[in-house]
Design an enzyme around this catalytic site. Structure first.
Site, PDB file in Angstrom:
ATOM      1  N   ASP A 109       0.922  -1.230   0.128  1.00  0.00           N
ATOM      2  CA  ASP A 109       0.247   0.033   0.068  1.00  0.00           C
ATOM      3  C   ASP A 109       0.963   1.312  -0.048  1.00  0.00           C
ATOM      4  O   ASP A 109       2.312   1.008   0.302  1.00  0.00           O
ATOM      5  CB  ASP A 109      -1.026   0.114   1.419  1.00  0.00           C
ATOM      6  CG  ASP A 109      -2.212   0.955   0.848  1.00  0.00           C
ATOM      7  OD1 ASP A 109      -2.244   1.442  -0.135  1.00  0.00           O
ATOM      8  OD2 ASP A 109      -3.079   0.737   1.964  1.00  0.00           O
ATOM      9  N   ASP A 110       0.404   2.334  -0.382  1.00  0.00           N
ATOM     10  CA  ASP A 110       1.207   3.624  -0.381  1.00  0.00           C
ATOM     11  C   ASP A 110       1.621   3.968   0.995  1.00  0.00           C
ATOM     12  O   ASP A 110       2.463   4.454   1.111  1.00  0.00           O
ATOM     13  CB  ASP A 110       0.365   4.774  -1.196  1.00  0.00           C
ATOM     14  CG  ASP A 110      -0.901   4.807  -0.795  1.00  0.00           C
ATOM     15  OD1 ASP A 110      -1.540   4.265   0.040  1.00  0.00           O
ATOM     16  OD2 ASP A 110      -1.633   5.779  -1.470  1.00  0.00           O
ATOM     17  N   ASP A 113      -1.754   4.710   7.999  1.00  0.00           N
ATOM     18  CA  ASP A 113      -2.134   5.881   8.792  1.00  0.00           C
ATOM     19  C   ASP A 113      -2.552   5.889  10.106  1.00  0.00           C
ATOM     20  O   ASP A 113      -1.950   5.553  11.003  1.00  0.00           O
ATOM     21  CB  ASP A 113      -3.048   6.940   7.914  1.00  0.00           C
ATOM     22  CG  ASP A 113      -3.506   8.353   8.840  1.00  0.00           C
ATOM     23  OD1 ASP A 113      -3.515   8.384   9.874  1.00  0.00           O
ATOM     24  OD2 ASP A 113      -3.660   9.218   7.899  1.00  0.00           O
TER      25      ASP A 113
HETATM   26  O1  PRP Z   1      -4.050   3.414   7.740  1.00  0.00           O
HETATM   27  P1  PRP Z   1      -5.588   4.136   7.264  1.00  0.00           P
HETATM   28  O2  PRP Z   1      -5.839   5.050   8.190  1.00  0.00           O
HETATM   29  O3  PRP Z   1      -6.450   2.971   7.192  1.00  0.00           O
HETATM   30  O4  PRP Z   1      -5.162   4.721   6.170  1.00  0.00           O
HETATM   31  C1  PRP Z   1      -4.488   4.410   4.926  1.00  0.00           C
HETATM   32  C2  PRP Z   1      -5.170   4.208   3.663  1.00  0.00           C
HETATM   33  O5  PRP Z   1      -5.857   5.317   3.332  1.00  0.00           O
HETATM   34  C3  PRP Z   1      -5.819   5.491   1.864  1.00  0.00           C
HETATM   35  O6  PRP Z   1      -6.467   4.797   1.297  1.00  0.00           O
HETATM   36  P2  PRP Z   1      -8.089   5.418   0.833  1.00  0.00           P
HETATM   37  O7  PRP Z   1      -8.954   4.538   1.775  1.00  0.00           O
HETATM   38  O8  PRP Z   1      -7.923   6.899   0.944  1.00  0.00           O
HETATM   39  O9  PRP Z   1      -8.459   5.001  -0.508  1.00  0.00           O
HETATM   40  P3  PRP Z   1      -7.557   5.140  -1.944  1.00  0.00           P
HETATM   41  O10 PRP Z   1      -6.472   4.256  -1.779  1.00  0.00           O
HETATM   42  O11 PRP Z   1      -8.595   4.556  -2.749  1.00  0.00           O
HETATM   43  O12 PRP Z   1      -7.230   6.387  -2.282  1.00  0.00           O
HETATM   44  C4  PRP Z   1      -4.120   4.908   1.855  1.00  0.00           C
HETATM   45  O13 PRP Z   1      -4.197   4.654   0.352  1.00  0.00           O
HETATM   46  C5  PRP Z   1      -4.425   3.761   2.595  1.00  0.00           C
HETATM   47  O14 PRP Z   1      -4.872   2.599   1.868  1.00  0.00           O
HETATM   48  O1  HPA Z   2      -1.530  11.272   4.547  1.00  0.00           O
HETATM   49  C1  HPA Z   2      -2.434  10.976   3.930  1.00  0.00           C
HETATM   50  N1  HPA Z   2      -2.558  11.155   2.381  1.00  0.00           N
HETATM   51  C2  HPA Z   2      -3.387  10.782   1.404  1.00  0.00           C
HETATM   52  N2  HPA Z   2      -4.130   9.771   1.811  1.00  0.00           N
HETATM   53  C3  HPA Z   2      -4.444   9.567   3.046  1.00  0.00           C
HETATM   54  N3  HPA Z   2      -5.261   8.431   3.530  1.00  0.00           N
HETATM   55  C4  HPA Z   2      -5.113   8.457   4.784  1.00  0.00           C
HETATM   56  N4  HPA Z   2      -3.805   9.367   5.391  1.00  0.00           N
HETATM   57  C5  HPA Z   2      -3.534  10.069   4.156  1.00  0.00           C
HETATM   58 MG    MG Z   3      -5.589   3.161   0.070  1.00  0.00          MG
END
Ligand code: PRP
Ligand code: HPA
Ligand code: MG
Length: 175
Positions: A109-110, A113
């Site tokens: 994952d990217d 958080d």
């Molecule tokens: O540790 P957490 O608080 O769960 O946050 C982390 C997740 O939040 C973001 O995804 P998001 O749900 O925004 O979806 P996306 O990847 O489709 O942008 C990010 O890419 C992680 O997958």
């Molecule tokens: O710091 C952040 N950046 C982008 N997306 C996210 N989703 C949870 N935390 C983050």
């Molecule tokens: Mg995500």
């Protein structure tokens, strides 16, 4: 005038902006792969969509892996975190490669958080290796390998969510 929800978003609460360019992201993904190369080999890469798709492609390329699957999760609506929903799990074929528990599978994952997404995916695949490019302190214990830690009050701006724009000079009040 735009009506605003009184509750601050996760992004507003975070306060400290951390913009990441494509170059920087690519470099950080390569640095992550150097570490993962010491831990593998892996049978397959699993991207947590959507943010994990970009690092998963780079990591898979560097590790020479061609089996790539997804766990499709929806949580943040732009910047507000709602209930987590698994929209799609991994395929039967990938599950078999991981012996049912995820052993030898690499989840990418990217970022992590609060750890909510990571915790859910770990429940699905407890023995998989979980890697993220960035990690905030609350979610960090869930990650096996990451590259850069940022503070919990940082909001990471990824290159696919942003565009170049004019910035006023610092003297004139730029952040
Ligand atoms: O540790 P957490 O608080 O769960 O946050 C982390 C997740 O939040 C973001 O995804 P998001 O749900 O925004 O979806 P996306 O990847 O489709 O942008 C990010 O890419 C992680 O997958
Ligand atoms: O710091 C952040 N950046 C982008 N997306 C996210 N989703 C949870 N935390 C983050
Ligand atoms: Mg995500």
């Amino acid at each position: 005038m735009v009506e605003r929800n009184s509750e601050p978003s996760a992004q507003e609460r975070a306060g400290r902006p951390f913009p990441v360019s494509w170059d920087q992201f690519h470099r950080d993904c390569r640095a992550l792969t150097w570490r993962l190369n010491e831990v593998g080999p892996f049978h397959a890469v699993i991207a947590i969509t959507r943010g994990g798709l970009v690092p998963a492609a780079i990591v898979a390329r560097e590790l020479g892996l061609r089996i790539i699957d997804t766990v499709c999760v929806a949580s943040y609506d732009h910047d507000k975190q709602g209930d987590l929903k698994v929209l799609k799990g991994i395929s039967e074929q990938t599950a078999k490669l991981g012996g049912g528990t995820g052993k030898g599978l690499l989840i990418v994952d990217d970022l992590v958080d609060t750890g909510k997404t990571g915790r859910l995916v770990r429940q699905l695949l407890p023995d998989a290796h979980f890697a993220t490019v960035y990690a905030k302190p609350k979610g960090r214990p869930l990650v096996d390998t990451y590259i850069t830690e940022v503070s919990q009050d940082t909001w990471i701006y990824f290159p696919w969510d942003t565009a170049l724009s004019f910035q006023p000079p610092i003297r004139d009040g730029a952040a």
